[in-house]
Design a protein around this motif. Sequence first.
Motif, PDB file in Angstrom:
ATOM      1  N   SER A  82       0.852  -1.180   0.000  1.00  0.00           N
ATOM      2  CA  SER A  82       0.000   0.000   0.000  1.00  0.00           C
ATOM      3  C   SER A  82       0.893   1.238   0.000  1.00  0.00           C
ATOM      4  CB  SER A  82      -0.888  -0.017   1.258  1.00  0.00           C
ATOM      5  OG  SER A  82      -1.744   1.089   1.274  1.00  0.00           O
ATOM      6  N   CYS A  83       0.682   2.092  -0.992  1.00  0.00           N
ATOM      7  CA  CYS A  83       1.527   3.280  -1.159  1.00  0.00           C
ATOM      8  C   CYS A  83       1.345   4.246   0.017  1.00  0.00           C
ATOM      9  CB  CYS A  83       1.149   3.958  -2.466  1.00  0.00           C
ATOM     10  SG  CYS A  83       2.128   5.409  -2.823  1.00  0.00           S
ATOM     11  N   ARG A  84       2.447   4.880   0.430  1.00  0.00           N
ATOM     12  CA  ARG A  84       2.372   5.809   1.548  1.00  0.00           C
ATOM     13  C   ARG A  84       1.672   7.114   1.173  1.00  0.00           C
ATOM     14  NH1 ARG A  84       5.665   5.017   5.909  1.00  0.00           N
ATOM     15  NH2 ARG A  84       4.119   6.366   6.880  1.00  0.00           N
ATOM     16  N   HIS A  85       1.454   7.360  -0.143  1.00  0.00           N
ATOM     17  CA  HIS A  85       0.829   8.615  -0.551  1.00  0.00           C
ATOM     18  C   HIS A  85      -0.691   8.548  -0.399  1.00  0.00           C
ATOM     19  CE1 HIS A  85      -0.357  11.557  -3.948  1.00  0.00           C
ATOM     20  NE2 HIS A  85      -0.017  12.282  -2.889  1.00  0.00           N
ATOM     21  N   ARG A  86      -1.374   7.697  -1.162  1.00  0.00           N
ATOM     22  CA  ARG A  86      -2.826   7.538  -1.025  1.00  0.00           C
ATOM     23  C   ARG A  86      -3.267   6.082  -0.934  1.00  0.00           C
ATOM     24  NH1 ARG A  86      -2.375  11.959  -0.494  1.00  0.00           N
ATOM     25  NH2 ARG A  86      -3.567  13.750  -1.261  1.00  0.00           N
ATOM     26  N   GLY A  87      -2.298   5.212  -0.681  1.00  0.00           N
ATOM     27  CA  GLY A  87      -2.703   3.839  -0.377  1.00  0.00           C
ATOM     28  C   GLY A  87      -2.875   2.897  -1.543  1.00  0.00           C
ATOM     29  N   MET A  88      -2.642   3.356  -2.757  1.00  0.00           N
ATOM     30  CA  MET A  88      -2.777   2.453  -3.923  1.00  0.00           C
ATOM     31  C   MET A  88      -1.850   1.247  -3.756  1.00  0.00           C
ATOM     32  SD  MET A  88      -4.023   1.826  -6.882  1.00  0.00           S
ATOM     33  CE  MET A  88      -3.632   0.706  -8.228  1.00  0.00           C
ATOM     34  N   LYS A  89      -2.265   0.120  -4.307  1.00  0.00           N
ATOM     35  CA  LYS A  89      -1.370  -1.048  -4.305  1.00  0.00           C
ATOM     36  C   LYS A  89      -0.147  -0.708  -5.144  1.00  0.00           C
ATOM     37  CE  LYS A  89      -3.932  -5.277  -3.718  1.00  0.00           C
ATOM     38  NZ  LYS A  89      -4.310  -6.561  -4.294  1.00  0.00           N
ATOM     39  N   VAL A 102       6.765   0.787  -8.701  1.00  0.00           N
ATOM     40  CA  VAL A 102       6.291   2.113  -9.094  1.00  0.00           C
ATOM     41  C   VAL A 102       4.780   2.158  -8.898  1.00  0.00           C
ATOM     42  CG1 VAL A 102       6.160   3.830 -10.940  1.00  0.00           C
ATOM     43  CG2 VAL A 102       8.130   2.277 -10.801  1.00  0.00           C
ATOM     44  N   CYS A 103       4.323   3.064  -8.046  1.00  0.00           N
ATOM     45  CA  CYS A 103       2.899   3.141  -7.771  1.00  0.00           C
ATOM     46  C   CYS A 103       2.153   3.632  -9.008  1.00  0.00           C
ATOM     47  CB  CYS A 103       2.658   4.097  -6.595  1.00  0.00           C
ATOM     48  SG  CYS A 103       0.903   4.262  -6.219  1.00  0.00           S
ATOM     49  N   PRO A 104       1.097   2.895  -9.399  1.00  0.00           N
ATOM     50  CA  PRO A 104       0.390   3.266 -10.623  1.00  0.00           C
ATOM     51  C   PRO A 104      -0.367   4.598 -10.516  1.00  0.00           C
ATOM     52  CG  PRO A 104      -0.174   1.025  -9.928  1.00  0.00           C
ATOM     53  CD  PRO A 104       0.549   1.665  -8.796  1.00  0.00           C
ATOM     54  N   TYR A 105      -0.635   5.083  -9.284  1.00  0.00           N
ATOM     55  CA  TYR A 105      -1.519   6.244  -9.117  1.00  0.00           C
ATOM     56  C   TYR A 105      -0.798   7.556  -9.469  1.00  0.00           C
ATOM     57  CZ  TYR A 105      -5.670   8.431  -6.886  1.00  0.00           C
ATOM     58  OH  TYR A 105      -6.818   9.112  -6.621  1.00  0.00           O
ATOM     59  N   HIS A 106       0.202   7.954  -8.661  1.00  0.00           N
ATOM     60  CA  HIS A 106       0.924   9.201  -8.961  1.00  0.00           C
ATOM     61  C   HIS A 106       2.416   8.968  -9.162  1.00  0.00           C
ATOM     62  CE1 HIS A 106      -2.468  10.009  -6.126  1.00  0.00           C
ATOM     63  NE2 HIS A 106      -2.778  10.950  -7.002  1.00  0.00           N
ATOM     64  N   SER A 107       2.778   7.665  -9.265  1.00  0.00           N
ATOM     65  CA  SER A 107       4.149   7.265  -9.628  1.00  0.00           C
ATOM     66  C   SER A 107       5.224   7.473  -8.570  1.00  0.00           C
ATOM     67  CB  SER A 107       4.586   7.944 -10.938  1.00  0.00           C
ATOM     68  OG  SER A 107       3.793   7.528 -11.984  1.00  0.00           O
ATOM     69  N   TRP A 108       4.881   7.506  -7.317  1.00  0.00           N
ATOM     70  CA  TRP A 108       5.946   7.390  -6.317  1.00  0.00           C
ATOM     71  C   TRP A 108       6.570   6.000  -6.523  1.00  0.00           C
ATOM     72  CZ3 TRP A 108       4.798   9.413  -0.670  1.00  0.00           C
ATOM     73  CH2 TRP A 108       4.468  10.772  -0.720  1.00  0.00           C
ATOM     74  N   SER A 109       7.876   5.916  -6.335  1.00  0.00           N
ATOM     75  CA  SER A 109       8.504   4.606  -6.550  1.00  0.00           C
ATOM     76  C   SER A 109       9.367   4.230  -5.352  1.00  0.00           C
ATOM     77  CB  SER A 109       9.322   4.599  -7.838  1.00  0.00           C
ATOM     78  OG  SER A 109      10.334   5.573  -7.777  1.00  0.00           O
TER      79      SER A 109
END
Length: 449
Positions: A82-89, A102-109
Amino acid sequence: MTTTLPIDQMIDTDRGTISREIFVSPEFHRQELEKLFTRAWLFVGHESQIANPGDFFVSRMGDGSVILCRDAEGAVHVFLNSCRHRGMKVCRYESGNTSLFVCPYHSWSYTTDGKLQGVPLYRVLYEGQLDRAEWSLIEVPRLHLYKGTVWASWDPDAPDFMSYLGDVVDHLDQVLDCRDGRPGGSEVIGLHKWIIPANWKFAAENFLGDTYHNPSHRSVDMIGIGPSARAGQSGRRDNEYNNGQHVWVSYPQGHGVHSVWMQEDFDYQPSYAQYPIVDEYFRHCFHERKQRLGDKARIMPFTGNLFPNTSYHGRQPRGLCVWHPHSPTETEAWRFFLVDADAPAEVKDALRHFYMRYSGPAGMTEQDDMENWLYATKSSTGTIARRHPFNYQQSMGAYRRNEPIPGDVSTQMTEQNARNYYQVYARYLKGDAWDSLIGRGEAQRQAAE
Ligand code: FES
Ligand code: FE
């Protein structure tokens, strides 16, 4: 915080009755997730699934998706998926190899050791505000590798894994060790995943040592689907258990097994007559194992359940099963099939075929079990049904301590393993301290007496 549920009334192991509520109520499901699955050591995968740096396998712990991965330096990690930004897988594959998640939502990696590396437009939007070191993937605080298997707990105060296992380790070893008795050396040859409309505890309890349900497998026994494929003789498996004492053993940590304590002079029972290479392999392994393990070779593991939701078949079809709770009435079943990593291809192939005809959603034996679990769940959800508890009075008190092997040992079929399991289960739901959960308190009391 302890639960408000009247657990002791619902789980009355002195009387041998257990309320159906624990199998169907959303409140119990919630309490299990919060109080049991956040504390217990859980099986998350096998090192052979992440053999190389960058390899990952997406697993589960309770209701959470986790990533089991090997970082660039070769260290093993388990992260919440779960991404630390908004929780996306951050990982939507089942397994693979990568250098970055690489998070698919806003691309934090994130790197494979969990560190936040890439933040798009960092200089413009976050400079001076976002400290990347504080926003790594959430990692499990406790991790233990044991003979290829990977275990994790979300509780930083959990006891060490070997204390959590306790004496059941002698049985688990027989699952994880090579067939010739060398320690470890197994690999996952395949993984089945499927969803059952049943409560997860029906499956765990079945593997704890419910030998009583054998009549529900009568049809496969008649057909003879075992490795030797002889109708009526070997039934579902081979016949290596014939000359031993069946034992049902429970442990203070909540684990339970059904094994066979073989006679001292037990010998190899040919089981693969139609596969000479396979027969030769197992014959060789049998003698090596006896030599290497001595008295411990007399333990032939059949089935078991490691508290709370990891079950095994020790010999055939050899593997680990995990029962992931989705809801009170839905379970995601995962079955990891094991073989000796260095076994000949013919052996792996014969076992693979046997595993498939026995287990999983299409396996002939497992289909019988699933029918039982799903109808037992379904027919316990009704208003009237829920007023009537289940009966767990089989062989009350019929066990001896540490004889002939460690644990509470019964030599007759019993529901003691299940009674013990639900006693421990109740302690988790009441929020008991670790000493009580793994039986340390009890051991100290006994030593003091
Ligand atoms: Fe992952 Fe925004 S949710 S980058
Ligand atoms: Fe069964």
